[in-house]
Design a protein around this motif. Sequence first.
Motif, PDB file in Angstrom:
ATOM      1  N   ALA A 112       0.851  -1.197   0.000  1.00  0.00           N
ATOM      2  CA  ALA A 112       0.000   0.000   0.000  1.00  0.00           C
ATOM      3  C   ALA A 112       0.878   1.236   0.000  1.00  0.00           C
ATOM      4  O   ALA A 112       2.106   1.159   0.214  1.00  0.00           O
ATOM      5  CB  ALA A 112      -0.918  -0.004   1.220  1.00  0.00           C
ATOM      6  N   VAL A 113       0.253   2.382  -0.235  1.00  0.00           N
ATOM      7  CA  VAL A 113       0.975   3.644  -0.188  1.00  0.00           C
ATOM      8  C   VAL A 113       0.023   4.707   0.342  1.00  0.00           C
ATOM      9  O   VAL A 113      -1.184   4.669   0.088  1.00  0.00           O
ATOM     10  CB  VAL A 113       1.507   4.032  -1.590  1.00  0.00           C
ATOM     11  CG1 VAL A 113       0.356   4.228  -2.577  1.00  0.00           C
ATOM     12  CG2 VAL A 113       2.363   5.295  -1.531  1.00  0.00           C
ATOM     13  N   ILE A 114       0.567   5.656   1.084  1.00  0.00           N
ATOM     14  CA  ILE A 114      -0.194   6.824   1.529  1.00  0.00           C
ATOM     15  C   ILE A 114       0.538   8.052   1.009  1.00  0.00           C
ATOM     16  O   ILE A 114       1.763   8.141   1.086  1.00  0.00           O
ATOM     17  CB  ILE A 114      -0.348   6.865   3.066  1.00  0.00           C
ATOM     18  CG1 ILE A 114      -1.208   8.061   3.463  1.00  0.00           C
ATOM     19  CG2 ILE A 114       0.994   6.875   3.789  1.00  0.00           C
ATOM     20  CD1 ILE A 114      -1.594   8.069   4.943  1.00  0.00           C
ATOM     21  N   ASP A 129       5.365  13.430   2.519  1.00  0.00           N
ATOM     22  CA  ASP A 129       5.859  12.676   1.375  1.00  0.00           C
ATOM     23  C   ASP A 129       5.133  11.333   1.299  1.00  0.00           C
ATOM     24  O   ASP A 129       4.608  10.835   2.304  1.00  0.00           O
ATOM     25  CB  ASP A 129       7.372  12.420   1.523  1.00  0.00           C
ATOM     26  CG  ASP A 129       8.164  13.712   1.499  1.00  0.00           C
ATOM     27  OD1 ASP A 129       7.753  14.641   0.768  1.00  0.00           O
ATOM     28  OD2 ASP A 129       9.183  13.785   2.216  1.00  0.00           O
ATOM     29  N   PRO A 130       5.135  10.713   0.130  1.00  0.00           N
ATOM     30  CA  PRO A 130       4.547   9.374   0.022  1.00  0.00           C
ATOM     31  C   PRO A 130       5.291   8.385   0.917  1.00  0.00           C
ATOM     32  O   PRO A 130       6.505   8.449   1.049  1.00  0.00           O
ATOM     33  CB  PRO A 130       4.731   9.031  -1.463  1.00  0.00           C
ATOM     34  CG  PRO A 130       4.876  10.348  -2.150  1.00  0.00           C
ATOM     35  CD  PRO A 130       5.570  11.235  -1.177  1.00  0.00           C
ATOM     36  N   GLY A 134       3.233   3.455  15.963  1.00  0.00           N
ATOM     37  CA  GLY A 134       3.488   4.785  16.507  1.00  0.00           C
ATOM     38  C   GLY A 134       2.563   5.845  15.947  1.00  0.00           C
ATOM     39  O   GLY A 134       1.376   5.889  16.268  1.00  0.00           O
ATOM     40  N   ALA A 135       3.124   6.715  15.083  1.00  0.00           N
ATOM     41  CA  ALA A 135       2.377   7.855  14.544  1.00  0.00           C
ATOM     42  C   ALA A 135       1.170   7.378  13.738  1.00  0.00           C
ATOM     43  O   ALA A 135       1.193   6.331  13.092  1.00  0.00           O
ATOM     44  CB  ALA A 135       3.291   8.699  13.663  1.00  0.00           C
ATOM     45  N   THR A 136       0.110   8.182  13.813  1.00  0.00           N
ATOM     46  CA  THR A 136      -1.130   7.860  13.097  1.00  0.00           C
ATOM     47  C   THR A 136      -1.405   8.908  12.022  1.00  0.00           C
ATOM     48  O   THR A 136      -1.313  10.107  12.261  1.00  0.00           O
ATOM     49  CB  THR A 136      -2.320   7.807  14.068  1.00  0.00           C
ATOM     50  OG1 THR A 136      -2.102   6.760  15.015  1.00  0.00           O
ATOM     51  CG2 THR A 136      -3.616   7.524  13.322  1.00  0.00           C
ATOM     52  N   GLU A 137      -1.691   8.438  10.840  1.00  0.00           N
ATOM     53  CA  GLU A 137      -2.056   9.313   9.723  1.00  0.00           C
ATOM     54  C   GLU A 137      -3.555   9.151   9.460  1.00  0.00           C
ATOM     55  O   GLU A 137      -4.091   8.042   9.549  1.00  0.00           O
ATOM     56  CB  GLU A 137      -1.295   8.908   8.455  1.00  0.00           C
ATOM     57  CG  GLU A 137       0.224   8.999   8.587  1.00  0.00           C
ATOM     58  CD  GLU A 137       0.772  10.219   7.867  1.00  0.00           C
ATOM     59  OE1 GLU A 137       0.024  11.228   7.786  1.00  0.00           O
ATOM     60  OE2 GLU A 137       1.919  10.156   7.412  1.00  0.00           O
ATOM     61  N   GLU A 138      -4.218  10.258   9.129  1.00  0.00           N
ATOM     62  CA  GLU A 138      -5.625  10.192   8.744  1.00  0.00           C
ATOM     63  C   GLU A 138      -5.712  10.264   7.228  1.00  0.00           C
ATOM     64  O   GLU A 138      -5.086  11.115   6.595  1.00  0.00           O
ATOM     65  CB  GLU A 138      -6.420  11.329   9.382  1.00  0.00           C
ATOM     66  CG  GLU A 138      -6.589  11.158  10.880  1.00  0.00           C
ATOM     67  CD  GLU A 138      -7.614  12.121  11.444  1.00  0.00           C
ATOM     68  OE1 GLU A 138      -7.866  13.170  10.797  1.00  0.00           O
ATOM     69  OE2 GLU A 138      -8.182  11.838  12.498  1.00  0.00           O
ATOM     70  N   ASP A 192      -4.273   2.305  -2.250  1.00  0.00           N
ATOM     71  CA  ASP A 192      -3.773   3.681  -2.213  1.00  0.00           C
ATOM     72  C   ASP A 192      -4.609   4.483  -1.227  1.00  0.00           C
ATOM     73  O   ASP A 192      -5.842   4.427  -1.276  1.00  0.00           O
ATOM     74  CB  ASP A 192      -3.882   4.341  -3.587  1.00  0.00           C
ATOM     75  CG  ASP A 192      -2.906   3.763  -4.594  1.00  0.00           C
ATOM     76  OD1 ASP A 192      -2.294   2.720  -4.304  1.00  0.00           O
ATOM     77  OD2 ASP A 192      -2.767   4.355  -5.683  1.00  0.00           O
ATOM     78  N   PHE A 193      -3.936   5.247  -0.371  1.00  0.00           N
ATOM     79  CA  PHE A 193      -4.621   6.099   0.599  1.00  0.00           C
ATOM     80  C   PHE A 193      -4.195   7.547   0.396  1.00  0.00           C
ATOM     81  O   PHE A 193      -3.022   7.839   0.148  1.00  0.00           O
ATOM     82  CB  PHE A 193      -4.296   5.664   2.032  1.00  0.00           C
ATOM     83  CG  PHE A 193      -4.803   4.287   2.373  1.00  0.00           C
ATOM     84  CD1 PHE A 193      -6.091   4.106   2.860  1.00  0.00           C
ATOM     85  CD2 PHE A 193      -3.996   3.171   2.185  1.00  0.00           C
ATOM     86  CE1 PHE A 193      -6.558   2.837   3.161  1.00  0.00           C
ATOM     87  CE2 PHE A 193      -4.457   1.898   2.493  1.00  0.00           C
ATOM     88  CZ  PHE A 193      -5.742   1.734   2.978  1.00  0.00           C
ATOM     89  N   LEU A 194      -5.163   8.459   0.504  1.00  0.00           N
ATOM     90  CA  LEU A 194      -4.890   9.882   0.369  1.00  0.00           C
ATOM     91  C   LEU A 194      -4.982  10.541   1.738  1.00  0.00           C
ATOM     92  O   LEU A 194      -6.010  10.448   2.411  1.00  0.00           O
ATOM     93  CB  LEU A 194      -5.905  10.516  -0.582  1.00  0.00           C
ATOM     94  CG  LEU A 194      -5.834  12.032  -0.752  1.00  0.00           C
ATOM     95  CD1 LEU A 194      -4.543  12.435  -1.473  1.00  0.00           C
ATOM     96  CD2 LEU A 194      -7.049  12.544  -1.523  1.00  0.00           C
ATOM     97  N   ARG A 195      -3.892  11.214   2.147  1.00  0.00           N
ATOM     98  CA  ARG A 195      -3.915  11.930   3.427  1.00  0.00           C
ATOM     99  C   ARG A 195      -4.959  13.036   3.389  1.00  0.00           C
ATOM    100  O   ARG A 195      -5.178  13.660   2.356  1.00  0.00           O
ATOM    101  CB  ARG A 195      -2.557  12.581   3.703  1.00  0.00           C
ATOM    102  CG  ARG A 195      -1.458  11.652   4.131  1.00  0.00           C
ATOM    103  CD  ARG A 195      -0.275  12.477   4.617  1.00  0.00           C
ATOM    104  NE  ARG A 195       0.903  11.656   4.808  1.00  0.00           N
ATOM    105  CZ  ARG A 195       1.818  11.434   3.875  1.00  0.00           C
ATOM    106  NH1 ARG A 195       1.681  11.995   2.687  1.00  0.00           N
ATOM    107  NH2 ARG A 195       2.857  10.664   4.129  1.00  0.00           N
ATOM    108  N   ILE A 196      -5.547  13.267   4.533  1.00  0.00           N
ATOM    109  CA  ILE A 196      -6.445  14.415   4.647  1.00  0.00           C
ATOM    110  C   ILE A 196      -5.840  15.429   5.611  1.00  0.00           C
ATOM    111  O   ILE A 196      -5.117  15.066   6.540  1.00  0.00           O
ATOM    112  CB  ILE A 196      -7.852  13.993   5.124  1.00  0.00           C
ATOM    113  CG1 ILE A 196      -7.775  13.351   6.504  1.00  0.00           C
ATOM    114  CG2 ILE A 196      -8.495  13.057   4.129  1.00  0.00           C
ATOM    115  CD1 ILE A 196      -9.143  13.112   7.113  1.00  0.00           C
ATOM    116  N   VAL A 197      -6.147  16.685   5.338  1.00  0.00           N
ATOM    117  CA  VAL A 197      -5.638  17.777   6.166  1.00  0.00           C
ATOM    118  C   VAL A 197      -6.832  18.612   6.588  1.00  0.00           C
ATOM    119  O   VAL A 197      -7.634  19.046   5.741  1.00  0.00           O
ATOM    120  CB  VAL A 197      -4.625  18.647   5.401  1.00  0.00           C
ATOM    121  CG1 VAL A 197      -4.143  19.797   6.285  1.00  0.00           C
ATOM    122  CG2 VAL A 197      -3.467  17.801   4.903  1.00  0.00           C
ATOM    123  N   ALA A 198      -6.985  18.821   7.872  1.00  0.00           N
ATOM    124  CA  ALA A 198      -8.100  19.630   8.376  1.00  0.00           C
ATOM    125  C   ALA A 198      -8.076  21.002   7.716  1.00  0.00           C
ATOM    126  O   ALA A 198      -7.033  21.660   7.634  1.00  0.00           O
ATOM    127  CB  ALA A 198      -8.005  19.764   9.888  1.00  0.00           C
TER     128      ALA A 198
END
Length: 242
Positions: A30-32, A38-39, A70-74, A93-99
């Motif tokens: 997988a990839v985020i 960065d990816p 450890g760290a969590t990505e949304e 494939d996952f796309l990061r979200i930013v508030a």
Amino acid sequence: MDAFELNAEKRTATGRAENRRLRKSGRVPAVIYGGNGDPVMLSLEHNDLNHHLDNEAFFSHIIKIKINGGATEEAVLRDLQRHPARPFIEHADFLRIVAGETLRMSVPLHFAGEDECPGVTDEDGVIQHNMNDVEIECLPRNLPEYIEVDCSKLHLHDSVHLSELVLPEGVEIVELMGDEDEQTDRTVVSVQVPRAAIELEAEEEAEAEAAAAEAAEGEEDDAGEDDGDSGESEGEDSDEDK
């Protein structure tokens, strides 16, 4: 909305051979990517991911991905590749979200009131779904699990278009954004005459046309015979006159 959670491990090795090794060990490459980072190449436990995929909401929900414990990505699920012939997930494939930053997602449409729709219950029509999901734009906090389509008041030949959907606050349909000449107000659902009834009507019309053509041909033949008989009578009369 409640978030789903996945445990992931970072991976550094790439390539087909490494991906095959991961899959054989029960993991999914997988990839985020996107957002402010960065990816990152990841791997997920296949059965865990597959279990989440059984829930329709997983495709339009915020997903919390814990990396190496450890760290969590949304993120949101952006793409999924499945084996063409076997029940295996090959890549995600996952796309990061930013508030505070909008995102575009396809969310499912849920059709309500189909059983009480007058076009079906009273007018012998059938519901026709022209779309099953719709692409929207919104902030992460406004991301809906689905969009409901009310069919309860539709009569035969009625329809619901994108512009008629009731949207949650802060949600826009991508196809209706921009200038009017750039918008595409597609039909979402409609009530139509059943295909079987249309085919039967066409068949009956064809039979009626064939019968009419046959009758017309018979009349022409009869007229031709009458003309022949008249000719013979005239010939006989002429001989007698002589």
